[in-house]
Design a protein around this motif. Structure first.
Motif, PDB file in Angstrom:
ATOM      1  N   TYR A 167       0.413   9.494   2.689  1.00  0.00           N
ATOM      2  CA  TYR A 167       0.102   8.560   3.758  1.00  0.00           C
ATOM      3  C   TYR A 167       1.359   7.756   4.061  1.00  0.00           C
ATOM      4  CZ  TYR A 167      -4.549   9.922   2.336  1.00  0.00           C
ATOM      5  OH  TYR A 167      -5.652  10.664   2.009  1.00  0.00           O
ATOM      6  N   GLU A 210      -1.031  11.075  -2.905  1.00  0.00           N
ATOM      7  CA  GLU A 210      -2.304  11.344  -3.575  1.00  0.00           C
ATOM      8  C   GLU A 210      -2.385  12.842  -3.877  1.00  0.00           C
ATOM      9  OE1 GLU A 210      -6.893  10.096  -2.893  1.00  0.00           O
ATOM     10  OE2 GLU A 210      -5.833  10.809  -1.125  1.00  0.00           O
ATOM     11  N   TYR A 237       2.266   6.573   0.296  1.00  0.00           N
ATOM     12  CA  TYR A 237       1.314   6.646  -0.804  1.00  0.00           C
ATOM     13  C   TYR A 237       1.027   8.119  -1.038  1.00  0.00           C
ATOM     14  CZ  TYR A 237      -2.838   6.215  -3.639  1.00  0.00           C
ATOM     15  OH  TYR A 237      -3.737   6.323  -4.662  1.00  0.00           O
ATOM     16  N   MET A 253       0.822  -1.212   0.000  1.00  0.00           N
ATOM     17  CA  MET A 253       0.000   0.000   0.000  1.00  0.00           C
ATOM     18  C   MET A 253       0.857   1.264   0.000  1.00  0.00           C
ATOM     19  SD  MET A 253      -3.173  -0.959   2.518  1.00  0.00           S
ATOM     20  CE  MET A 253      -4.022   0.573   2.139  1.00  0.00           C
ATOM     21  N   LEU A 254       2.166   1.097   0.018  1.00  0.00           N
ATOM     22  CA  LEU A 254       3.103   2.223   0.082  1.00  0.00           C
ATOM     23  C   LEU A 254       4.079   2.157  -1.089  1.00  0.00           C
ATOM     24  CD1 LEU A 254       3.792   1.925   3.918  1.00  0.00           C
ATOM     25  CD2 LEU A 254       2.171   3.459   2.781  1.00  0.00           C
ATOM     26  N   PRO A 255       3.594   2.367  -2.322  1.00  0.00           N
ATOM     27  CA  PRO A 255       4.440   2.167  -3.504  1.00  0.00           C
ATOM     28  C   PRO A 255       5.405   3.308  -3.810  1.00  0.00           C
ATOM     29  CG  PRO A 255       2.280   2.896  -4.187  1.00  0.00           C
ATOM     30  CD  PRO A 255       2.227   2.718  -2.686  1.00  0.00           C
ATOM     31  N   HIS A 256       5.255   4.444  -3.152  1.00  0.00           N
ATOM     32  CA  HIS A 256       6.078   5.616  -3.465  1.00  0.00           C
ATOM     33  C   HIS A 256       7.157   5.831  -2.413  1.00  0.00           C
ATOM     34  CE1 HIS A 256       1.936   6.635  -5.106  1.00  0.00           C
ATOM     35  NE2 HIS A 256       2.682   6.408  -6.174  1.00  0.00           N
TER      36      HIS A 256
END
Length: 104
Positions: free
Chosen positions: A59, A38, A36, A7-10
């Protein structure tokens, strides 16, 4: 508990705000956090109570040390300033606890 890694691809780079110096803001060394990102425009209140437009929300897992006014470099290369940091708790044992960081 932390958010799952998928859920934390960045990756975001944070230079923690340390105060004001004679030549402007002082920042600590760069720390990289998985998160993440956005991009969404929203109206938020700063720590001083002023209404400010946030362009991006990030996030992150709990435990990240990110004071307001820190400088953040996003995956796009854009640099932004931290407006607010909020701790969000998910349902018990859900693993969804996180930080919500709004940026200029």
């Amino acid at each position: 508990m932390s958010l799952p890694a998928d859920m934390l691809p960045h990756q975001v780079q944070v230079e923690p705000y340390q105060g004001a110096g004679p030549a402007g803001p002082l920042y600590g060394g760069t720390v990289t956090y998985p998160g993440y990102v956005e991009d969404k425009r929203q109206l938020v209140r700063s720590a001083t109570g002023d209404e400010v437009i946030s362009e991006t929300t990030v996030y992150l897992n709990p435990g990240a040390v990110i004071p307001t006014e820190s400088r953040v470099t996003l995956p796009s290369g854009r640099q932004a300033t931290v407006i607010t940091v909020a701790t969000r708790e998910g349902p018990t044992d859900s693993g969804m606890d996180h930080l919500e960081v709004t940026l200029t």
